[in-house]
Design a protein around this motif. Structure first.
Motif, PDB file in Angstrom:
ATOM      1  N   TYR A 141       3.358   4.208  24.887  1.00  0.00           N
ATOM      2  CA  TYR A 141       3.276   5.190  23.976  1.00  0.00           C
ATOM      3  C   TYR A 141       4.076   4.722  22.930  1.00  0.00           C
ATOM      4  CZ  TYR A 141       5.869   9.346  21.937  1.00  0.00           C
ATOM      5  OH  TYR A 141       6.461  10.037  20.908  1.00  0.00           O
ATOM      6  N   SER A 142       5.420   3.725  23.217  1.00  0.00           N
ATOM      7  CA  SER A 142       6.118   3.134  21.975  1.00  0.00           C
ATOM      8  C   SER A 142       5.363   2.323  21.153  1.00  0.00           C
ATOM      9  CB  SER A 142       7.408   2.493  22.690  1.00  0.00           C
ATOM     10  OG  SER A 142       8.312   1.984  21.720  1.00  0.00           O
ATOM     11  N   LEU A 143       4.478   1.492  21.663  1.00  0.00           N
ATOM     12  CA  LEU A 143       3.761   0.403  20.864  1.00  0.00           C
ATOM     13  C   LEU A 143       2.751   1.144  19.902  1.00  0.00           C
ATOM     14  CD1 LEU A 143       2.965  -2.201  23.657  1.00  0.00           C
ATOM     15  CD2 LEU A 143       4.706  -2.307  21.697  1.00  0.00           C
ATOM     16  N   GLY A 144       2.161   2.351  20.527  1.00  0.00           N
ATOM     17  CA  GLY A 144       1.344   3.248  19.536  1.00  0.00           C
ATOM     18  C   GLY A 144       2.287   3.787  18.441  1.00  0.00           C
ATOM     19  N   TRP A 145       3.380   4.289  19.035  1.00  0.00           N
ATOM     20  CA  TRP A 145       4.182   5.196  17.815  1.00  0.00           C
ATOM     21  C   TRP A 145       4.695   4.173  16.844  1.00  0.00           C
ATOM     22  CZ3 TRP A 145       8.865   8.087  20.041  1.00  0.00           C
ATOM     23  CH2 TRP A 145       9.457   8.833  19.133  1.00  0.00           C
ATOM     24  N   HIS A 170      12.738  -1.625  15.890  1.00  0.00           N
ATOM     25  CA  HIS A 170      11.648  -1.402  16.634  1.00  0.00           C
ATOM     26  C   HIS A 170      11.034  -2.531  17.277  1.00  0.00           C
ATOM     27  CE1 HIS A 170      11.007   1.983  13.403  1.00  0.00           C
ATOM     28  NE2 HIS A 170      10.058   2.297  14.494  1.00  0.00           N
ATOM     29  N   VAL A 171      11.511  -3.877  16.679  1.00  0.00           N
ATOM     30  CA  VAL A 171      11.047  -5.070  17.798  1.00  0.00           C
ATOM     31  C   VAL A 171      12.093  -5.071  19.147  1.00  0.00           C
ATOM     32  CG1 VAL A 171      11.486  -7.554  17.565  1.00  0.00           C
ATOM     33  CG2 VAL A 171      10.390  -6.258  15.604  1.00  0.00           C
ATOM     34  N   ASN A 199      10.974  -2.290  21.620  1.00  0.00           N
ATOM     35  CA  ASN A 199       9.639  -2.543  22.525  1.00  0.00           C
ATOM     36  C   ASN A 199      10.023  -3.778  23.673  1.00  0.00           C
ATOM     37  OD1 ASN A 199       7.855  -0.839  21.721  1.00  0.00           O
ATOM     38  ND2 ASN A 199       8.244  -1.581  19.737  1.00  0.00           N
ATOM     39  N   LEU A 200      10.870  -4.803  22.901  1.00  0.00           N
ATOM     40  CA  LEU A 200      11.271  -5.946  23.685  1.00  0.00           C
ATOM     41  C   LEU A 200      12.167  -5.464  24.871  1.00  0.00           C
ATOM     42  CD1 LEU A 200      10.659  -9.051  23.675  1.00  0.00           C
ATOM     43  CD2 LEU A 200      13.053  -9.215  22.672  1.00  0.00           C
ATOM     44  N   ASN A 201      13.165  -4.680  24.821  1.00  0.00           N
ATOM     45  CA  ASN A 201      13.856  -4.176  25.891  1.00  0.00           C
ATOM     46  C   ASN A 201      12.947  -3.259  26.884  1.00  0.00           C
ATOM     47  OD1 ASN A 201      16.504  -3.805  27.006  1.00  0.00           O
ATOM     48  ND2 ASN A 201      16.034  -1.605  26.452  1.00  0.00           N
ATOM     49  N   LEU A 202      12.078  -2.398  26.391  1.00  0.00           N
ATOM     50  CA  LEU A 202      11.049  -1.813  27.290  1.00  0.00           C
ATOM     51  C   LEU A 202      10.331  -2.650  28.264  1.00  0.00           C
ATOM     52  CD1 LEU A 202      10.085   1.273  25.033  1.00  0.00           C
ATOM     53  CD2 LEU A 202      11.338   1.453  27.093  1.00  0.00           C
ATOM     54  N   GLY A 232      20.793 -10.454  27.157  1.00  0.00           N
ATOM     55  CA  GLY A 232      20.655 -10.613  25.858  1.00  0.00           C
ATOM     56  C   GLY A 232      19.789  -9.794  25.087  1.00  0.00           C
ATOM     57  N   VAL A 233      18.706  -9.253  25.356  1.00  0.00           N
ATOM     58  CA  VAL A 233      17.675  -8.313  24.970  1.00  0.00           C
ATOM     59  C   VAL A 233      18.358  -6.963  24.665  1.00  0.00           C
ATOM     60  CG1 VAL A 233      15.623  -6.992  25.035  1.00  0.00           C
ATOM     61  CG2 VAL A 233      15.900  -9.435  25.029  1.00  0.00           C
ATOM     62  N   TYR A 234      19.186  -6.692  25.970  1.00  0.00           N
ATOM     63  CA  TYR A 234      19.602  -5.477  26.142  1.00  0.00           C
ATOM     64  C   TYR A 234      20.849  -5.180  25.149  1.00  0.00           C
ATOM     65  CZ  TYR A 234      22.552  -1.632  27.977  1.00  0.00           C
ATOM     66  OH  TYR A 234      23.312  -0.561  28.224  1.00  0.00           O
ATOM     67  N   ILE A 235      21.713  -6.172  25.117  1.00  0.00           N
ATOM     68  CA  ILE A 235      22.796  -6.144  23.878  1.00  0.00           C
ATOM     69  C   ILE A 235      22.377  -5.947  22.579  1.00  0.00           C
ATOM     70  CG2 ILE A 235      24.819  -7.238  23.134  1.00  0.00           C
ATOM     71  CD1 ILE A 235      25.378  -8.365  25.982  1.00  0.00           C
TER      72      ILE A 235
END
Length: 357
Positions: free
Chosen positions: A215-219, A275-276, A279-282, A299-302
């Motif tokens: 859903y997030s990617l489409g959004w 946005h980058v 989606n990377l964290n998801l 690192g992605v979470y922070i």
């Protein structure tokens, strides 16, 4: 023992572990393991406490600056409504999206100050997140409309002269609100609070994270990428036109270049990183749910939390559009700074005068 019985046994064990240690337990599709076991294996520990340290000061700063800037900007806009063009309808709606989001920030500050403990209920959690989405994608939508109007005024002035009325701007604004609401509405059907009602997720729980990623990617595509391409196309053509034509009004050229700088700052600082990293964290959460471990998870979470802080700045930076749209606003701002400076100088000189008496 059959495979089905083995699978059921693993699920029962997972449920028991989740009850005993809900905050430190992660489940894959085959088994559950605690954070300690993850640490001893290949997964680094995720710094969940970083959010509670980083976001509250940012939200407090955004709330104070954003509320003052948007209040002053909306007041200036209404006072000079007739002096501005039809684009002021979009600027007014842009300010409304900011105020709507800013009013929810005190509740989020309380949430993170209480170590991510939500005390306001599931319904208000969804409303808070919905207001953020309205602000974010409403801002992008109205900024896109402002860009298109500015593009038409410079590149096709004869075709649109007298044809774009206030009514057109109002109808387009209503359509933007409807489109943003339709895009954001599915987000409210995802789980937003934990089982014990102590967490208020900005996305959703790990159980539904795979569906939420889709859903997030489409959004992201419809709510961000398409408006970004439209904005880039408008300003790319506009810059070419400004460079080729010498008979364009200098004031109009200056306004257009000023708006271009504002949009570059907003998209580069606020919208693109958010946005980058979101989606990377998801995606990292999906991998973790499947039992995979990567060194870049922490690192992605922070970075994702920093992106959340940066995107909230749009509510404090959007009032810069008022400066672009009005010739009166900069003069009023300079007058305000001069008055503040004089007040500070008077306060500084008062103790000196008292000491000489």
């Amino acid at each position: 023992m059959t495979k089905l019985e083995v699978w059921r046994l693993k699920q029962e064990v997972c449920s028991v572990v989740l009850i005993l240690t809900p905050e430190q337990t992660h489940c894959s599709s085959t088994f559950c393991f605690t954070e300690d076991r993850m640490n001893n294996a290949t997964c680094p520990r995720i710094s969940f406490d970083f959010t509670s340290r980083f976001l509250p000061p940012v939200y407090i700063l955004v709330f104070i600056i954003g509320l003052v800037a948007n209040g002053w900007g909306l007041k200036t806009l209404l006072q000079n409504w007739k002096k501005l063009g039809n684009v002021n309808v979009f600027v007014f709606n842009l300010g409304l999206t900011d105020v709507l989001y800013l009013l929810t920030l005190p509740f989020l500050v309380v949430y993170y100050f209480m170590d991510s403990t939500w005390i306001f209920g599931d319904t208000f959690c969804k409303i808070t997140r919905f207001c953020f989405n309205l602000n974010l994608y409403g801002s992008i939508g109205f900024l896109t409309c402002i860009s298109v109007y500015r593009y038409l005024a410079i590149v096709h002035p004869m075709k649109v002269m007298g044809r774009l009325s206030v009514t057109h701007s109002v109808v387009i604004s209503v359509l933007v609100w409807l489109l943003v609401s339709v895009q954001s509405l599915p987000d409210m059907f995802f789980t937003k609070t934990s089982t014990n009602m102590t967490k208020c997720y900005d996305t959703t729980s790990d159980v539904y994270v795979e569906d939420y990623l889709k859903y997030s990617l489409g959004w992201t595509l419809t709510g961000f990428c398409i408006p970004l391409l439209i904005t880039l196309g408008c300003y790319g053509h506009m810059i070419v036109t400004l460079c080729r034509k010498e008979n364009i009004d200098k004031v109009l050229k200056r306004k257009s270049l000023r708006l271009l700088v504002i949009l570059v700052v907003l998209f580069s600082v606020c919208y693109i990183p958010y946005h980058v990293l979101k989606n990377l964290n998801l995606w990292s959460r999906v991998l973790s749910k499947r039992g995979a471990c990567r060194g870049w998870f922490n690192g992605v979470y922070i970075a994702r939390q920093i992106g959340r802080g940066l995107v909230s700045l749009n509510s404090a930076l959007n009032p810069l559009v008022y400066l672009h749209g009005s010739e009166v606003a900069p003069a009023q701002l300079r007058k305000l700074f001069q008055q503040a400076r004089q007040a500070v100088m008077r306060q500084a000189s008062t103790p000196t005068q008292m000491s000489t008496m």
